[in-house]
Design a protein around this motif. Sequence first.
Motif, short mmCIF file in Angstrom:
data_model
loop_
_atom_site.label_atom_id
_atom_site.label_comp_id
_atom_site.label_asym_id
_atom_site.label_seq_id
_atom_site.Cartn_x
_atom_site.Cartn_y
_atom_site.Cartn_z
N LEU A 38 0.81 -1.22 0.00
CA LEU A 38 0.00 0.00 0.00
C LEU A 38 0.84 1.27 0.00
CD1 LEU A 38 -2.72 -0.99 2.64
CD2 LEU A 38 -2.88 -1.10 0.14
N LEU A 41 -0.02 4.19 -2.32
CA LEU A 41 -1.18 4.97 -1.89
C LEU A 41 -0.80 5.96 -0.78
CD1 LEU A 41 -4.07 2.34 -1.79
CD2 LEU A 41 -3.63 4.08 -3.51
N GLN A 45 -1.17 9.87 -0.74
CA GLN A 45 -1.82 10.58 0.35
C GLN A 45 -0.97 11.77 0.79
OE1 GLN A 45 -1.90 8.61 4.15
NE2 GLN A 45 -3.82 9.59 4.73
N LEU A 93 -7.52 7.36 0.93
CA LEU A 93 -7.27 6.10 0.23
C LEU A 93 -6.53 5.06 1.07
CD1 LEU A 93 -6.43 7.39 -3.37
CD2 LEU A 93 -8.52 6.27 -2.59
N PRO A 94 -5.40 5.40 1.72
CA PRO A 94 -4.69 4.36 2.48
C PRO A 94 -5.54 3.74 3.57
CG PRO A 94 -3.27 6.24 2.09
CD PRO A 94 -4.65 6.65 1.69
#
Length: 231
Positions: A38, A41, A45, A93-94
Motif C-alpha cells: 500500500l 497509496l 496521500q 485512500l490508504p
Amino acid sequence: MFDPVLVFTADLITALAGPLGSAAPAIVLFTVAVRLLLLPLSVMQARGERARRRLAPRVRRLRDRYGRDPERLHRELAALYARERTSPLAGCLPGLAQAPFLMVVYQVSVSSAIAGKANALLTHGLFGVPLGQQFAGAVAGFGLLSGPTLVFAGLFLLLLAVAAVTSRRIRRTLGEEVQPEALRRLMPLLPFGTVLVAAVLPLAAGIYLLVTTAWTAAEKAVLYRPSLSAA
C-alpha cells in the motif's frame, strides 16, 4: 465466496510461522508486506495532503465567495482540484485500502474452520495466549491479574504509545491550520480509539493493528517531514 482469500491468508501466515518459530512474528511480517503493498497509496496521500495545505487559502476564498450558492461552490472547487490534479479524498485512500486486510485478519483469527478445514493458525499463540483469544475471554478465563491479561496489557500499552505519537503530530498539524475549536479537541483523541478496538479484537488482529498503526506513524514522520512539505 471469501473462503479463497481467508484460506490463502491463513495458509500464508501459517507457512511463515514455520521458519519464524511462531505465528505472531508471521503476522508482523504479513502486516509489513501489506503496508509495503500500500506504500504507493501512502505516497499519494502525502502528496494530496501537501496539495490540500497549499490550496487551503484558495478554498477558503471560494467558500467565502460562493458559500450561499452550493452548486456554484461545488463547480468551482471541482475545477480547482482538477487544475491542480488532486482530490480532497486523496488522503482517505490508504485508510480505506487497509480496511479489507484488517477484516480478513479478524475473520481468520476467529474462524475455527475455513473452507471446511480446521484453522491451523488458531493452534499458535503469543506467550501462551491463543491468537484467537480476546481480552474479555482472557479476563473471564484466567482472571484480571494473569499471564494472558498481561499480554493484552502489553499490547494496549504499545498501542497507547503509538497513539500518543500520532496524537502529538495531529496537534502540531492542527496548530498550523485554521480549524474549528471542536475539531481541534476531537482529532487528537481519535488515535486512542485503537486501544478500544484492540480490546474487542482477537489477539492476532490486535497484533496486526499495532504493527500497522506503528508503520503509519513512522511513515508519516518520513513522508510529512518539513523538508518534503516545503517542496
